[in-house]
Enzyme design. Structure first.
Site: not given
Ligand code: DX5
Ligand code: ZN
Length: 222
Positions: A9, A34, A36, A38, A67, A69, A138, A176
Site C-alpha cells: 500500500s 494498493h 488507498d 480517503m 481501495h 474509503m 478489513m 487489509d
Molecule cells: C487502512 C488502509 C490500508 C493501510 C494498511 O485504512 O486501507 O490499506 O494502508 O496499512 P498497514 O499495512 O500499515 O496496516
Molecule cells: Zn486499503
C-alpha cells in the site's frame, strides 16, 4: 504458492519518491499496487485522487488495486478508470446502488471489489457474488496505516472463504490492515489469498526484501 498475491500500500510510501518506492516493491516481486483513497468523510483521513493513481500508473506495469474509503464512490468510477485503476473496491455502506456500481466498474474495464469493515457482516456481499471479482476484509478499522491486526478477523476470513467456495466463482479474498510477517501466516491459513501491507513494506529498511519475506511466511504457514 502461485495464488498468493502481495499488494504493497503506497499509503506508507514516501510521496516525494513515489516512483522509486514503487520500483523497490516491483523488484521484490509485488503482484499489485494498493492505492488507498480517503475522502475525510467516510474515514477521517484524506489521501489520493485520480492524479496520484495516474502517477502510480506511470511508475509501473502492475495492476493498481484501488481501495476507496469514500462516500459515494460511484462518482469516481470514470475518472479512476481513465487514470488507470485496475481494481475498483468500495465499501457497500458508502452508497445505495451497490450492484449497479459493481457492474459499472466492470463495464469500464476494471475488476469490481467490495470491502467490509470489521463490524460489517458478510451478508452485505452475499447477494452480489456474481458481480464481484474481489472481496476485501478489513482487518483493522480503516483510515490509517500502522494499526494492529484484529485477532477476531481470522474467523471471518474462514467464513468468507467458505462462502466463496460454495459460490464456486473465483473471487479473490484480500485482507487489509496490520498485515506483517507475524500476522500474514494466520490470515493465509484462514483462507486469504491477497495481502495488503503498508507499514510492513514501506516502513522496512528494504521494501523489496519485505515483500519477499511476506510471501515466504505464507509458504511456511499451516
Ligand atoms: C487502512 C488502509 C490500508 C493501510 C494498511 O485504512 O486501507 O490499506 O494502508 O496499512 P498497514 O499495512 O500499515 O496496516
Ligand atoms: Zn486499503
Amino acid at each position: 504458492m502461485s495464488h498468493v498475491r502481495i499488494a504493497p500500500s503506497i499509503l506508507s510510501a514516501d510521496f516525494g519518491r513515489l516512483a522509486e518506492d514503487i520500483a523497490r516493491v516491483v523488484e521484490g516481486g509485488a503482484d499489485l499496487i494498493h492505492v488507498d483513497v480517503m475522502d475525510g468523510r467516510y474515514v477521517p483521513n484524506l489521501t489520493f485522487g485520480a492524479g496520484a493513481i495516474a502517477a502510480a500508473r506511470r511508475a509501473c506495469d502492475l495492476p493498481l488495486d484501488v481501495h476507496l474509503m469514500v462516500e459515494e464512490p460511484e462518482r469516481h468510477l470514470e475518472p479512476f478508470a481513465e487514470a488507470g485503476a485496475s481494481i475498483f473496491t468500495f465499501h457497500p455502506e458508502a452508497t445505495r446502488h451497490v450492484q449497479r456500481h459493481l457492474a459499472a466498474a466492470r463495464e469500464l474495464g476494471m475488476r469490481a471489489g467490495l470491502a467490509l469493515n470489521p463490524a460489517s457482516p458478510l451478508a452485505l456481499v452475499e447477494d452480489v457474488l456474481d458481480d464481484l471479482d474481489l472481496l476485501l476484509l478489513m482487518t483493522v478499522n480503516p483510515g490509517y496505516a500502522g494499526q494492529r491486526y484484529i485477532e477476531g478477523s481470522s474467523a471471518k476470513i474462514r467464513r468468507a472463504r467458505t462462502l466463496l467456495e460454495r459460490h464456486g466463482r473465483a473471487v479473490w479474498l484480500e485482507v487489509d490492515g496490520g498485515i506483517t510477517a507475524d500476522t500474514i501466516g494466520t490470515a493465509f491459513a484462514a483462507g486469504a489469498d491477497t495481502f495488503v501491507a503498508g507499514s510492513a513494506v514501506f516502513g522496512a529498511p528494504d521494501p523489496a526484501d519485505a515483500v519477499r519475506t511476506l510471501r515466504r511466511r505464507c509458504a511456511v504457514a499451516v
